[in-house]
Write an enzyme that holds these catalytic residues in place. Sequence first.
Site, PDB file in Angstrom:
ATOM      1  N   CYS A   1      41.654  18.536  34.421  1.00  0.00           N
ATOM      2  CA  CYS A   1      40.479  19.103  34.685  1.00  0.00           C
ATOM      3  C   CYS A   1      40.486  19.869  35.937  1.00  0.00           C
ATOM      4  CB  CYS A   1      39.070  18.171  34.664  1.00  0.00           C
ATOM      5  SG  CYS A   1      37.845  18.729  35.440  1.00  0.00           S
TER       6      CYS A   1
ATOM      7  N   CYS B   1      37.671  19.152  38.588  1.00  0.00           N
ATOM      8  CA  CYS B   1      37.844  18.101  39.212  1.00  0.00           C
ATOM      9  C   CYS B   1      38.645  17.698  40.326  1.00  0.00           C
ATOM     10  CB  CYS B   1      38.377  16.945  37.891  1.00  0.00           C
ATOM     11  SG  CYS B   1      37.438  16.627  36.483  1.00  0.00           S
TER      12      CYS B   1
END
Length: 106
Positions: A31, A34
Site C-alpha cells: 500500500c 501506507c
Amino acid sequence: MSDLIQHLTDTTFTGAVARGVTVVDFWAPWCAPCRELAPITETLAAEFTGKIAFAKLNVDDFTPLSEQYDVLSMPTLVIFKDGEAIDRIVGALPIDELRARIEQAL
C-alpha cells in the site's frame, strides 16, 4: 522501523490496546499511502512518547483482525482507549490533522 511502534499480531493485539490510548495503523506492505504515512506515525510516536502508544498491524497477515474492526481501506488508523475503538482515521492525512485527531483521545 523504530522501537517506538510495536508490530502487533493476533496474539498481542488485545493486550496492546487494553490500557491507555493506543493508535493502531492497519497497513499492508504493498500500500503506497501506507508507506507515505509511516514516517508521519514515527514522528507522532516520538512526540507522544509516554502518553500514547503506537502500533502497526499488517492486514495481509492478520485479516480476521482487520475485518473485526471493519478496515476496508488502507491506511486506517484506529484509536483505542482502554480497549475500546473510539475513533478511526482513513487515509494518509497531513501530520497536523493527524496530531489534532489523536490529541482528542487524551
